[in-house]
Design a protein around this motif. Structure first.
Motif, PDB file in Angstrom:
ATOM      1  N   SER A 161       0.827  -1.202   0.000  1.00 47.69           N
ATOM      2  CA  SER A 161       0.000   0.000   0.000  1.00 47.69           C
ATOM      3  C   SER A 161       0.866   1.258   0.000  1.00 47.69           C
ATOM      4  N   ILE A 162       1.918   1.262   0.827  1.00 49.40           N
ATOM      5  CA  ILE A 162       2.823   2.409   0.862  1.00 49.40           C
ATOM      6  C   ILE A 162       3.455   2.640  -0.504  1.00 49.40           C
ATOM      7  N   LEU A 163       3.908   1.554  -1.141  1.00 50.67           N
ATOM      8  CA  LEU A 163       4.528   1.671  -2.458  1.00 50.67           C
ATOM      9  C   LEU A 163       3.538   2.200  -3.491  1.00 50.67           C
ATOM     10  N   ALA A 164       2.298   1.740  -3.415  1.00 52.86           N
ATOM     11  CA  ALA A 164       1.296   2.182  -4.389  1.00 52.86           C
ATOM     12  C   ALA A 164       0.955   3.653  -4.223  1.00 52.86           C
ATOM     13  N   TRP A 165       0.784   4.099  -2.981  1.00 55.82           N
ATOM     14  CA  TRP A 165       0.443   5.503  -2.738  1.00 55.82           C
ATOM     15  C   TRP A 165       1.574   6.446  -3.126  1.00 55.82           C
ATOM     16  N   THR A 166       2.818   6.001  -2.966  1.00 59.84           N
ATOM     17  CA  THR A 166       3.968   6.891  -3.221  1.00 59.84           C
ATOM     18  C   THR A 166       4.592   6.662  -4.590  1.00 59.84           C
ATOM     19  N   GLU A 167       3.939   5.892  -5.417  1.00 54.74           N
ATOM     20  CA  GLU A 167       4.431   5.603  -6.757  1.00 54.74           C
ATOM     21  C   GLU A 167       4.672   6.907  -7.523  1.00 54.74           C
ATOM     22  N   GLY A 168       5.840   7.021  -8.119  1.00 55.22           N
ATOM     23  CA  GLY A 168       6.149   8.200  -8.910  1.00 55.22           C
ATOM     24  C   GLY A 168       6.724   9.361  -8.123  1.00 55.22           C
ATOM     25  N   LEU A 169       6.871   9.213  -6.817  1.00 59.46           N
ATOM     26  CA  LEU A 169       7.461  10.273  -5.993  1.00 59.46           C
ATOM     27  C   LEU A 169       8.948   9.962  -5.803  1.00 59.46           C
ATOM     28  N   PRO A 170       9.841  10.719  -6.442  1.00 54.74           N
ATOM     29  CA  PRO A 170      11.266  10.385  -6.395  1.00 54.74           C
ATOM     30  C   PRO A 170      11.921  10.633  -5.045  1.00 54.74           C
ATOM     31  N   ASN A 171      11.255  11.378  -4.169  1.00 62.40           N
ATOM     32  CA  ASN A 171      11.857  11.690  -2.866  1.00 62.40           C
ATOM     33  C   ASN A 171      11.384  10.760  -1.759  1.00 62.40           C
ATOM     34  N   VAL A 172      10.777   9.620  -2.129  1.00 62.42           N
ATOM     35  CA  VAL A 172      10.335   8.630  -1.140  1.00 62.42           C
ATOM     36  C   VAL A 172      11.126   7.345  -1.333  1.00 62.42           C
ATOM     37  N   LEU A 173      11.755   6.879  -0.266  1.00 63.45           N
ATOM     38  CA  LEU A 173      12.539   5.642  -0.312  1.00 63.45           C
ATOM     39  C   LEU A 173      11.636   4.441  -0.071  1.00 63.45           C
ATOM     40  N   ARG A 174      12.183   3.251  -0.248  1.00 68.76           N
ATOM     41  CA  ARG A 174      11.425   2.043   0.003  1.00 68.76           C
ATOM     42  C   ARG A 174      11.182   1.886   1.500  1.00 68.76           C
ATOM     43  N   PRO A 175      10.039   1.330   1.900  1.00 74.16           N
ATOM     44  CA  PRO A 175       9.757   1.179   3.338  1.00 74.16           C
ATOM     45  C   PRO A 175      10.696   0.180   3.999  1.00 74.16           C
ATOM     46  N   ILE A 176      10.946   0.402   5.271  1.00 71.67           N
ATOM     47  CA  ILE A 176      11.780  -0.499   6.062  1.00 71.67           C
ATOM     48  C   ILE A 176      10.995  -0.975   7.274  1.00 71.67           C
TER      49      ILE A 176
END
Length: 307
Positions: A161-176
């Motif tokens: 869900s986090i990846l889907a919501w932030t898709e296309g945002l270059p300033n967001v890293l992968r969740p940890i």
């Protein structure tokens, strides 16, 4: 443990057992999360399901009880009605305190690296990152309750869900994976030997009231250890204040929390401030928010144990 996600268990004996179990699996969870997030990213493009944390597919009927409802427009995304209501007011507070003003007095200097603890559905993060492109954002999550109404969620699913919501945002890293109560946080956050802390800010929304005390304490200790001098900690949610009666809605909510888990409940502002002071965090201000919520804003002292 998640914000809006408690993870506490009833009873002192069960709580101690849970804490021991969490400590034992923390390292393994962190090691395997990268693969899980990779699976989520691969599946995200197809709108498919990611396997649950126990290695089983979520069965029909269980899905909505295992986390927030799915977005009708994109089934990869989870949605929380409260996120839509409060993301705008929280962003206003972030802008006010993170962005440098004309005199350049912002502690963060208008740019930097921000950790969000318990990113949940990812809606908050997507909204903040889009509005604050000068900052890099690190989302994080941990298994636990999505809310009082929903049962425990799986970390692979919520990372999808986090990846889907932030898709296309270059300033967001992968969740940890981040257990806020752990004595050491993931290596990507901990400073390299001999180097100063590098986090500009930490965001924690709706955590303190729906997590056991050791999570609140661990969150503050982690912030005190990992924020750079002048870095900011934002704690958003409902709080109580000594000598003041709770608003009717907050009183009802507090009773519901404590009935769900004896370790949950609204934290008293003064107690949080006292705990923060022990780890070199000073209270900057308390921002009153809609729906009887507050944002407590702390700054890392430039000189330990100084006022």
């Amino acid at each position: 443990v998640r914000g809006e996600l408690g993870g506490g268990v009833g009873g002192r004996r069960a709580q101690r057992a849970s804490a021991l179990l969490a400590s034992a699996i923390a390292t393994a969870a962190a090691q395997h999360l990268a693969a899980a997030v990779g699976d989520a990213a691969a599946t995200a493009g197809r709108g498919g399901q990611v396997r649950g944390g126990r290695g089983a597919m979520a069965v029909p009927g269980d899905d909505e009880r295992r986390g927030f409802p799915r977005d009708e427009e994109d089934s990869r995304r989870r949605v929380s009605p409260s996120n839509a209501r409060n993301k705008g007011s929280i962003l206003e507070v972030l802008r006010k305190h993170l962005l440098a003003d004309a005199a350049g007095t912002s502690a963060c200097g208008g740019s930097g690296f921000i950790l969000e603890i318990a990113s949940g559905t990812g809606e908050h993060l997507a909204h903040f990152a889009a509005a604050l492109p000068e900052f890099r954002f690190q989302p994080s999550e941990w298994n636990g309750h999505a809310s009082v109404e929903h049962q425990a969620q799986d970390i692979e699913d919520i990372c999808q869900s986090i990846l889907a919501w932030t898709e296309g945002l270059p300033n967001v890293l992968r969740p940890i994976a981040l257990d806020a109560s752990a004595p050491r946080w993931p290596d990507v956050l901990e400073p390299v030997a001999g180097q100063p802390p590098h986090l500009s800010a930490i965001l924690a929304s709706n955590i303190a009231h729906i997590a056991p005390p050791e999570v609140v304490r661990g969150l503050l200790e982690g912030a005190g250890r990992l924020l750079r001098p002048g870095g900011l900690l934002f704690l958003y949610g409902p709080f109580s204040e000594s000598g003041q009666a709770l608003a009717e809605g907050n009183a009802t909510f507090d009773a519901k929390l404590k009935a769900t888990d004896e370790t949950w409940g609204l934290r008293e502002v003064g107690e949080v401030v006292e705990m923060a002071g022990r780890v070199d965090l000073r209270l900057v201000c308390v921002e009153d928010m809609p729906s009887n919520n507050k944002t407590l804003i702390f700054a890392k002292r430039a000189h330990p144990h100084s006022e």
